[in-house]
Design a protein around this motif. Structure first.
Motif, mmCIF file in Angstrom:
data_model
loop_
_atom_site.group_PDB
_atom_site.id
_atom_site.type_symbol
_atom_site.label_atom_id
_atom_site.label_comp_id
_atom_site.label_asym_id
_atom_site.label_seq_id
_atom_site.Cartn_x
_atom_site.Cartn_y
_atom_site.Cartn_z
ATOM 1 N N LEU B 159 0.871 -1.179 0.000
ATOM 2 C CA LEU B 159 0.000 0.000 0.000
ATOM 3 C C LEU B 159 0.908 1.228 0.000
ATOM 4 C CD1 LEU B 159 -2.681 -1.004 2.671
ATOM 5 C CD2 LEU B 159 -3.096 -0.612 0.226
ATOM 6 N N PRO B 160 0.424 2.341 -0.527
ATOM 7 C CA PRO B 160 1.258 3.544 -0.563
ATOM 8 C C PRO B 160 1.417 4.173 0.828
ATOM 9 C CG PRO B 160 -0.912 3.986 -1.491
ATOM 10 C CD PRO B 160 -0.886 2.527 -1.178
ATOM 11 N N VAL B 161 2.525 4.875 1.008
ATOM 12 C CA VAL B 161 2.809 5.514 2.301
ATOM 13 C C VAL B 161 3.035 7.013 2.092
ATOM 14 C CG1 VAL B 161 4.382 5.647 4.270
ATOM 15 C CG2 VAL B 161 3.832 3.420 3.285
ATOM 16 N N MET B 162 2.383 7.800 2.936
ATOM 17 C CA MET B 162 2.536 9.252 2.899
ATOM 18 C C MET B 162 3.307 9.707 4.138
ATOM 19 S SD MET B 162 -0.543 12.076 2.998
ATOM 20 C CE MET B 162 -1.512 11.159 1.811
ATOM 21 N N VAL B 163 4.451 10.343 3.894
ATOM 22 C CA VAL B 163 5.243 10.899 4.998
ATOM 23 C C VAL B 163 4.895 12.377 5.113
ATOM 24 C CG1 VAL B 163 7.559 11.316 5.883
ATOM 25 C CG2 VAL B 163 7.100 9.249 4.538
ATOM 26 N N ASN B 164 4.349 12.770 6.255
ATOM 27 C CA ASN B 164 3.895 14.150 6.442
ATOM 28 C C ASN B 164 4.873 14.959 7.269
ATOM 29 O OD1 ASN B 164 0.943 14.409 5.365
ATOM 30 N ND2 ASN B 164 1.057 12.394 6.346
ATOM 31 N N LEU B 165 5.242 16.130 6.747
ATOM 32 C CA LEU B 165 6.069 17.037 7.536
ATOM 33 C C LEU B 165 5.489 18.441 7.451
ATOM 34 C CD1 LEU B 165 9.370 17.793 5.629
ATOM 35 C CD2 LEU B 165 7.840 16.045 4.802
ATOM 36 N N VAL B 260 -0.844 15.080 26.780
ATOM 37 C CA VAL B 260 -1.191 15.893 25.607
ATOM 38 C C VAL B 260 -0.852 15.094 24.346
ATOM 39 C CG1 VAL B 260 -0.843 18.076 24.397
ATOM 40 C CG2 VAL B 260 -0.625 17.979 26.902
ATOM 41 N N VAL B 261 -1.850 14.851 23.512
ATOM 42 C CA VAL B 261 -1.625 14.125 22.267
ATOM 43 C C VAL B 261 -1.600 15.135 21.114
ATOM 44 C CG1 VAL B 261 -2.405 12.267 20.752
ATOM 45 C CG2 VAL B 261 -2.882 12.151 23.209
ATOM 46 N N SER B 262 -0.575 15.002 20.266
ATOM 47 C CA SER B 262 -0.466 15.914 19.124
ATOM 48 C C SER B 262 0.250 15.182 17.993
ATOM 49 C CB SER B 262 0.311 17.168 19.512
ATOM 50 O OG SER B 262 1.653 16.808 19.838
ATOM 51 N N MET B 263 0.402 15.866 16.857
ATOM 52 C CA MET B 263 1.150 15.289 15.726
ATOM 53 C C MET B 263 2.076 16.359 15.145
ATOM 54 S SD MET B 263 -1.384 12.725 13.651
ATOM 55 C CE MET B 263 -2.290 13.975 12.789
ATOM 56 N N GLY B 264 3.157 15.912 14.543
ATOM 57 C CA GLY B 264 4.065 16.826 13.847
ATOM 58 C C GLY B 264 4.893 17.667 14.801
ATOM 59 N N THR B 265 5.299 18.850 14.316
ATOM 60 C CA THR B 265 6.238 19.681 15.085
ATOM 61 C C THR B 265 5.653 20.174 16.401
ATOM 62 O OG1 THR B 265 5.482 21.570 13.785
ATOM 63 C CG2 THR B 265 7.508 20.495 13.064
ATOM 64 N N LEU B 266 4.334 20.276 16.483
ATOM 65 C CA LEU B 266 3.709 20.698 17.741
ATOM 66 C C LEU B 266 4.138 19.800 18.891
ATOM 67 C CD1 LEU B 266 -0.008 21.652 16.993
ATOM 68 C CD2 LEU B 266 1.651 23.028 18.251
ATOM 69 N N GLY B 267 4.374 18.527 18.569
ATOM 70 C CA GLY B 267 4.765 17.562 19.595
ATOM 71 C C GLY B 267 6.037 17.965 20.322
ATOM 72 N N ALA B 284 2.461 16.184 33.855
ATOM 73 C CA ALA B 284 1.995 16.125 32.467
ATOM 74 C C ALA B 284 2.910 15.221 31.646
ATOM 75 C CB ALA B 284 1.968 17.526 31.861
ATOM 76 N N GLY B 285 2.403 14.738 30.530
ATOM 77 C CA GLY B 285 3.196 13.943 29.596
ATOM 78 C C GLY B 285 2.808 14.288 28.168
ATOM 79 N N SER B 286 3.677 13.918 27.230
ATOM 80 C CA SER B 286 3.394 14.178 25.809
ATOM 81 C C SER B 286 3.361 12.872 25.036
ATOM 82 C CB SER B 286 4.480 15.093 25.222
ATOM 83 O OG SER B 286 4.397 15.082 23.803
ATOM 84 N N MET B 287 2.338 12.699 24.253
ATOM 85 C CA MET B 287 2.268 11.535 23.359
ATOM 86 C C MET B 287 2.099 12.081 21.952
ATOM 87 S SD MET B 287 -0.346 8.312 23.425
ATOM 88 C CE MET B 287 0.248 7.649 24.963
ATOM 89 N N ARG B 288 3.198 12.008 21.203
ATOM 90 C CA ARG B 288 3.127 12.511 19.830
ATOM 91 C C ARG B 288 2.826 11.329 18.914
ATOM 92 N NH1 ARG B 288 6.540 12.801 15.641
ATOM 93 N NH2 ARG B 288 8.277 12.034 16.894
ATOM 94 N N LEU B 289 1.701 11.409 18.230
ATOM 95 C CA LEU B 289 1.298 10.313 17.351
ATOM 96 C C LEU B 289 2.095 10.411 16.052
ATOM 97 C CD1 LEU B 289 -0.930 8.043 17.263
ATOM 98 C CD2 LEU B 289 -2.249 9.612 15.848
ATOM 99 N N ARG B 290 2.792 9.330 15.696
ATOM 100 C CA ARG B 290 3.511 9.292 14.425
ATOM 101 C C ARG B 290 2.635 8.690 13.326
ATOM 102 N NH1 ARG B 290 8.573 8.512 12.798
ATOM 103 N NH2 ARG B 290 8.346 6.261 12.595
#
Lengths: 290, 370
Positions: B159-165, B260-267, B284-290
């Motif tokens: 399947l195709p993969v999209m890398v987001n930045l 705190v859950v976030s994605m990308g540079t906000l993490g 507090a803790g951070s969970m950055r979703l990849r």
């Protein structure tokens, strides 16, 4: 012409489908080392339904607007792999003149090594005959019930502006001519384009057995001119060269077709003028005047 | 090898090392540096690929599809409007089971014209059958692009993969980068359904109601299998190159009362906020979703969850917040922040945590809500 068939039994083409007939000759000329690229068009259905196929070369179905771009990708990949496999697009007029024109233009401009065959049945046939850019002036379709008020888009001059090494017109009513042009197109490196007139019995509203006859009438009346342009040099093909010495009246081409029933004299006159102008232009180009 | 690069350059470097045979890209801000860099690699002979200068993003994806069907490695990159324009063909790529890798430089959608970071572009691709991964540093952009080829081309995925930045925040930011020699970390591609004139078949043929859904299920089955393949790729990457990746990047989550859950540079901003909050006595803790697709199971039980969405689904809510609520059956405080490049500092994020209100949505910077 080779006996080997690549369009097999089991197609779901309408009786008298000249687009399928043209495909038969195109593939006989292209041979087995060919990939056929088909955007949404009648051939999407004609080729048969999963898990079967009625075409004996790989058929890659692609997005409606993408024939040129899909062929670009495939051709580049095959050449990178050192393969000479023919990449042949088989697309309708909607997928070529309308929604696919951008991708076609891009593929031509980039010099893609492929053959683009547009079979032109002058409307969106697969969806039941709606008007396309290829529909001629005065022709009735399901979305132009009174006859199309605009003239047919001249895709040939648009393609010619890209200066492909080879382009031609053809019609399944002249199989030898079509066969020879496909052979020639595939022998030349770079993009080539063949515009095939594809009379369509249900769409043009004529009896199914008349497809070849209608194609011949188109050529004999000068509505459809068979020619080829190789590296910019135009040559009228022999069926048209013979026919145009003494063309039949346009009415003989229009009369058997229900889509032109009741055409008004003014529209008829414009059609005749445009045919004359086109013939003049081609004759001038062939003689090197322009 | 240690160097310094922007996020875009890091992606281009990884692509060069992955050695695609066909690259078809159309320029768009803020992705353009990727297309320019790859064009340069090809013209200098550093990358022996066919570079197709397509006339649109729709054609970029179509060309990658056509090329990929011959069984070769392909790459493209885009952003925002470009991604939306190729949407028809992103669906096609996944449906045709083609392991195309694409970098998407996340950018807001017009109107008004806005070239800054937002995730709504990629969110609109979430149901297409593409795997989606979001990165936060230049190093991660590079590493993840290498992994993307391996994962996409794995026989259990295809399947195709999209890398987001994030646009500008990562695409144009210079950071240290440690490059590797991928060698056989990316094995040769063997596409089982390669187009072959010696074995003529129909591809994407008309498929009826008795058959079509089976192909859809097959995509979902591979999507589920990809969880294992991704995990294995992370493990192998660590063993070879020493850097650790997961479905999420967790920071001080073990004993956290609020995550705190976030994605990308906000993490990365969230991590600073977490340190500051802990100095104030807030655990507090951070969970950055990849990985957003496939969507992983998150460990969020028995604590407050604050989700920052850099995207929005109108008439519904933050896409990440609602995905987490649905998958984890937990209430969250949903913060909508960073749209169109809106500045969000770690102090702002600490404020979200302190003023959290589980079960509610808060648009950062908008006065008439909550």
């Amino acid at each position: 012409m080779p006996k080997e068939e690549f369009v097999l039994k089991g197609t779901s083409a309408c009786p008298g489908c000249s687009a399928s007939l043209a495909l038969r000759y195109v593939l006989k000329a292209a041979g087995p080392d060919t990939v056929l690229i088909v955007p949404a068009c009648c051939t999407s259905v004609v080729q048969g339904m999963y898990p079967n196929t009625a075409v004996n070369v790989p058929v890659v179905n692609v997005g409606f607007a993408t024939a040129g771009a899909s062929a670009s990708g495939m051709s580049n990949a095959l050449r990178a792999l050192g393969k000479k496999t023919n990449v042949v697009v088989y697309a309708g007029d909607g997928g070529t003149l309308d929604i696919g024109i951008q991708a076609l233009s891009g593929a031509l401009e980039r010099g893609t090594d492929f053959l683009y065959v547009c079979y032109d049945n002058e409307a969106y046939g697969n969806t039941g005959m709606q008007r396309s850019g290829g529909t001629p002036l005065g022709a009735k379709t399901t979305t132009t019930p009174l006859g199309k008020p605009e003239v047919k888009k001249d895709i040939e001059r648009i393609v010619a502006a890209h200066e492909p090494p080879f382009m031609a017109t053809a019609c399944a009513a002249y199989p030898q001519d079509l066969f020879r042009k496909v052979k020639k197109a595939l022998s030349i490196r770079g993009p080539s384009f063949i515009h095939v007139l594809a009379p369509c019995p249900p769409g043009w509203r004529y009896p199914t057995e008349k497809s070849v006859e209608i194609g011949k009438l188109a050529v004999k009346s000068g509505v459809w001119v068979l020619y080829e342009r190789e590296y910019g040099q135009l040559a009228i093909s022999s069926p048209s060269r013979t026919a145009l010495k003494n063309p039949i009246p346009l009415e003989e081409y229009l009369a058997p077709q229900g889509r032109f029933a009741g055409i008004d004299p003014k529209t008829l006159d414009i059609l005749k003028q445009r045919i004359a102008k086109n013939l003049q232009r081609l004759a001038r180009e062939e003689s090197g005047v322009c | 090898m240690l160097t310094v690069a922007t996020g875009n350059k890091a992606v281009a470097l990884a692509v060069k090392q992955a050695k695609p045979v066909v690259v078809a890209i159309y320029p768009i801000t803020p992705q353009t540096e990727i297309v320019e860099q790859i064009a340069q690699y090809v013209s200098q002979g550093d990358l022996s690929a066919r570079y197709i200068d397509v006339e649109s993003e729709h054609s970029a994806m179509a060309a990658c599809i056509g090329a990929s069907m011959t069984g070769v490695r392909t790459f493209t990159a885009t952003s925002s409007q470009g991604l939306l324009y190729m949407h028809e063909m992103t669906n096609w790529a996944a449906g045709a089971r083609l392991p195309i890798v694409m970098a998407n430089v996340n950018r807001a959608i017009g109107p008004g014209w806005n070239i800054w970071a937002e995730h709504t572009d990629a969110m609109q691709e979430r149901d297409t059958g593409w795997l989606q991964v979001y990165v936060s540093t230049v190093q991660e952009a590079y590493d993840t692009t290498l992994m993307a080829f391996r994962i996409a081309e794995h026989n259990d995925v295809l399947l195709p993969v999209m890398v987001n930045l994030d646009g500008f925040l990562l695409s144009h930011v210079m950071q240290p980068l440690d490059t590797v020699e991928p060698a056989d970390f990316i094995p040769p591609l063997h596409l089982p359904h390669t187009v072959d004139p010696k074995n003529p078949m129909g591809y994407g043929t008309l498929t009826g109601p008795d058959e079509y859904f089976k192909f859809r299920w097959d995509i979902e089955r591979s999507m589920r299998d990809s969880l294992r393949v991704i995990e294995a790729a992370h493990k192998e990457f660590f063993q070879r190159f020493g850097r650790t990746y997961g479905f999420t990047e967790d920071y001080r989550c073990e004993d956290a009362d609020v995550v705190v859950v976030s994605m990308g540079t906000l993490g990365k901003e969230v991590e600073v906020a977490v340190d500051n909050l802990r100095n104030e006595g807030i655990r507090a803790g951070s969970m950055r979703l990849r990985w957003f697709r496939p969507f992983p199971k998150l460990d969020l039980m028995n604590r407050d969850v604050v989700v920052i969405d850099r995207d929005y689904s109108f008439g519904f809510g933050g896409v990440l917040a609602h995905s987490i609520q649905a998958k984890n059956r937990t209430g969250v405080f949903s913060v909508i922040a960073g749209l169109g490049g809106q500045e969000v500092t770690y102090d702002d994020i600490a404020g979200f945590v302190k003023n959290r209100h589980i079960g509610r949505e808060y648009w950062f910077g908008v006065s008439d809500n909550v």
